[in-house]
Write a protein that holds these residues in place. Structure first.
Motif, PDB file in Angstrom:
ATOM      1  N   PHE A 249       0.876  -1.175   0.000  1.00  0.00           N
ATOM      2  CA  PHE A 249       0.000   0.000   0.000  1.00  0.00           C
ATOM      3  C   PHE A 249       0.910   1.220   0.000  1.00  0.00           C
ATOM      4  CE2 PHE A 249      -2.292   3.443   2.123  1.00  0.00           C
ATOM      5  CZ  PHE A 249      -3.492   3.442   1.431  1.00  0.00           C
ATOM      6  N   THR A 257      -0.622  -5.134  -4.865  1.00  0.00           N
ATOM      7  CA  THR A 257      -0.766  -3.855  -4.173  1.00  0.00           C
ATOM      8  C   THR A 257      -2.235  -3.469  -4.018  1.00  0.00           C
ATOM      9  OG1 THR A 257      -0.184  -1.516  -4.171  1.00  0.00           O
ATOM     10  CG2 THR A 257      -0.503  -2.518  -6.323  1.00  0.00           C
ATOM     11  N   LEU A 258      -2.583  -2.985  -2.816  1.00  0.00           N
ATOM     12  CA  LEU A 258      -3.922  -2.431  -2.583  1.00  0.00           C
ATOM     13  C   LEU A 258      -4.083  -1.129  -3.363  1.00  0.00           C
ATOM     14  CD1 LEU A 258      -4.190  -3.014   1.268  1.00  0.00           C
ATOM     15  CD2 LEU A 258      -5.794  -3.911  -0.436  1.00  0.00           C
ATOM     16  N   SER A 259      -3.062  -0.276  -3.315  1.00  0.00           N
ATOM     17  CA  SER A 259      -3.057   0.967  -4.101  1.00  0.00           C
ATOM     18  C   SER A 259      -1.653   1.545  -4.077  1.00  0.00           C
ATOM     19  CB  SER A 259      -4.034   1.976  -3.505  1.00  0.00           C
ATOM     20  OG  SER A 259      -3.846   3.233  -4.129  1.00  0.00           O
ATOM     21  N   GLU A 266      -9.522   3.086  -3.877  1.00  0.00           N
ATOM     22  CA  GLU A 266      -8.998   2.008  -4.730  1.00  0.00           C
ATOM     23  C   GLU A 266      -8.675   0.776  -3.878  1.00  0.00           C
ATOM     24  OE1 GLU A 266      -5.639   1.479  -8.196  1.00  0.00           O
ATOM     25  OE2 GLU A 266      -5.037   2.614  -6.419  1.00  0.00           O
ATOM     26  N   ALA A 267      -8.078   0.991  -2.720  1.00  0.00           N
ATOM     27  CA  ALA A 267      -7.714  -0.127  -1.840  1.00  0.00           C
ATOM     28  C   ALA A 267      -8.949  -0.904  -1.398  1.00  0.00           C
ATOM     29  CB  ALA A 267      -6.938   0.396  -0.625  1.00  0.00           C
ATOM     30  N   ARG A 270     -10.337  -3.144  -4.114  1.00  0.00           N
ATOM     31  CA  ARG A 270      -9.496  -4.282  -4.487  1.00  0.00           C
ATOM     32  C   ARG A 270      -9.301  -5.289  -3.359  1.00  0.00           C
ATOM     33  NH1 ARG A 270      -4.596  -2.043  -8.099  1.00  0.00           N
ATOM     34  NH2 ARG A 270      -4.456  -4.277  -8.370  1.00  0.00           N
ATOM     35  N   LEU A 271      -9.639  -4.921  -2.123  1.00  0.00           N
ATOM     36  CA  LEU A 271      -9.236  -5.708  -0.948  1.00  0.00           C
ATOM     37  C   LEU A 271      -9.609  -7.188  -1.043  1.00  0.00           C
ATOM     38  CD1 LEU A 271      -8.122  -5.905   1.951  1.00  0.00           C
ATOM     39  CD2 LEU A 271     -10.413  -5.283   2.759  1.00  0.00           C
ATOM     40  N   VAL A 293      -2.227   0.331   6.640  1.00  0.00           N
ATOM     41  CA  VAL A 293      -3.215   1.193   5.980  1.00  0.00           C
ATOM     42  C   VAL A 293      -3.681   2.195   7.033  1.00  0.00           C
ATOM     43  CG1 VAL A 293      -5.526   1.203   4.933  1.00  0.00           C
ATOM     44  CG2 VAL A 293      -3.934  -0.674   4.421  1.00  0.00           C
TER      45      VAL A 293
END
Ligand code: TXA
Ligand code: MG
Length: 314
Positions: A249, A257-259, A266-267, A270-271, A293
Motif C-alpha cells: 500500500f 498492491t492495494l493501491s 482504490e484499496a 481491491r481488498l 493502511v
C-alpha cells in the motif's frame, strides 16, 4: 447447477421469478454480492442460512427499493431519517425498531426487536428489487467466515451448486460491505463500511459511539475471525518474510498492491479480490502479509476486515 444470469432484462426477470419461487439468487450491489432470498419466506431465509453455513443467531440485512418501503417495516427516528436522506441509496445499513405485523420471516431478525435495512445504489440491484416487488434478505454471498465476494466468479467459488443463480454485474465498485449504524437515540457504529463514519458525524454534528465488540457483539455477525483466507495473515508488514506474499500500500511495495498511490477508495475496491489472489499465490504453506493502511476514512473499514482476516481461527 447454479445458473449465471446476464445483466439484462431477461436475466433480471429470471432472477425475480426465482426469488418469487422461494429460490436463492446472488446479485451485485455496490458493496459486495448479496445472497438474496424472499425475506417473508421462512423456507427461503432458512435456505440462506443453510447455503452459507451461517449460525442462525446472526441476523440478515433486508434490502428495499426506497425509504418509503423501509418505513412500512420499521420505525425511522430523526437521526436515522437524516442519515437515510443523505446516504440512501448507498452503502449504509440502518438498524431500526421493527414494526408489528411487518410480515418478515422471524428468521431474518434472529428474534431481535430490530431489523437491519439497506437501500442499495447498484442499478442491477435496484432493478431486481423493483421487478421482485418485495423485501430481499441478503447477507454477503460467501460461505460463513470466508472472504466476501466482489465478482460473480467469487460467488461461484464458494456457493456453486448450493444456490439457484447468480446475476453477473461485474466487479463491485465499493468493494467493502455497508456501514451498519443504530442511529436513535444515540448514533452508534456497529460495523465500519462503505460510508466513512466521519461523513456521518459531520452530518449529525455529533460523535458516534462504537458497538459490536467481538465478545458482546451488537451486530452479532461481528465475530473476531471472519473474511478468512486459507493462508495465515500478518498485518502492518513493511517487508515480506520468507514464504510470505506481501500486499503493498503506497510506499510499501509488494508482490500485489492495494493501491500504489495510497488511495483508500482504490484499496477498498481491491481488498477482497487481492485476499483471494494472495491466498492462491501463497500456496498450501505460505502466508500473506499486509502493509499498514491508515486508520481513517475507508481505512477504518479496511483495517476492520484485515484484523478479522488475521484473527485466530475458531
Ligand atoms: O454491504 C452489505 O451490507 C452486504 C450487501 C449484500 O448488502 N451485506 C452484508 O450482510 O454484509 P452480512 O450478513 O454479511 O452482514 C450483516 C451484518 C451482520 O454482522 C449482522 O449481525 C448485522 O448485519 N445485523 C443484521 N441485523 C441486525 C440487527 N437487527 N441488529 C444488529 N446487527 C444486525
Ligand atoms: Mg458477510
Amino acid at each position: 447447477m447454479t445458473e449465471t444470469l446476464a445483466p439484462d432484462d431477461a436475466g433480471i426477470a429470471r432472477a425475480a421469478r426465482l426469488l418469487a419461487q422461494g429460490e436463492l439468487v446472488a446479485f451485485p450491489t455496490e458493496t459486495v454480492y448479496g445472497l438474496g432470498g424472499d425475506a417473508r419466506s421462512d423456507r427461503a431465509v432458512a435456505g440462506i442460512y443453510a447455503a452459507k453455513g451461517r449460525p442462525t443467531f446472526n441476523p440478515l440485512i433486508v434490502h428495499l427499493p426506497d425509504l418509503a418501503a423501509a418505513e412500512a417495516l420499521a420505525m425511522v427516528g430523526p437521526n436515522a431519517r437524516a442519515l437515510a436522506q443523505a446516504f440512501w441509496p448507498g452503502p449504509l445499513t440502518l438498524v431500526l425498531p421493527l414494526r408489528d405485523g411487518a410480515g418478515l420471516s422471524p428468521l431474518v431478525t434472529a428474534g431481535l426487536p430490530t431489523v437491519a435495512i439497506r437501500i442499495p445504489a447498484h442499478p442491477l440491484a435496484r432493478r431486481l428489487l423493483q421487478a421482485f416487488g418485495g423485501p430481499v434478505a441478503a447477507p454477503s454471498a460467501n460461505p460463513s467466515g470466508r472472504v466476501s465476494p466482489t465478482r460473480a466468479a467469487h460467488v461461484l467459488d464458494g456457493l456453486a451448486g448450493r444456490i439457484a443463480a447468480v446475476l453477473d454485474g461485474g466487479p463491485c465498485a465499493v468493494g467493502l460491505e455497508s456501514t451498519i449504524v443504530a442511529a436513535d437515540p444515540l448514533p452508534t457504529l456497529l460495523r465500519p463500511g462503505g460510508v466513512p463514519v466521519e461523513a456521518m458525524e459531520a452530518l449529525l454534528g455529533q460523535p458516534f459511539a462504537t458497538g459490536g465488540d467481538a465478545h458482546a457483539p451488537s451486530a452479532p455477525g461481528q465475530l473476531a475471525s471472519h473474511y478468512a483466507p486459507r493462508a495465515g495473515v500478518r498485518l502492518n508488514a513493511t517487508a515480506a518474510e520468507p514464504g510470505e506474499v506481501l500486499v503493498g500500500f503506497g510506499p510499501v511495495k509488494g508482490a500485489l498492491t492495494l493501491s500504489d498511490s495510497a488511495d483508500l477508495t482504490e484499496a477498498a475496491a481491491r481488498l477482497f479480490d487481492l485476499l483471494r489472489q494472495a491466498d492462491r499465490l501463497a500456496g498450501p504453506h505460505g502466508r500473506i502479509a499486509f502493509a499498514p493502511v491508515p486508520e481513517s476514512g475507508l481505512g477504518l473499514a479496511i483495517n476492520d476486515r484485515l484484523r478479522r482476516a488475521a484473527a485466530p481461527r475458531p
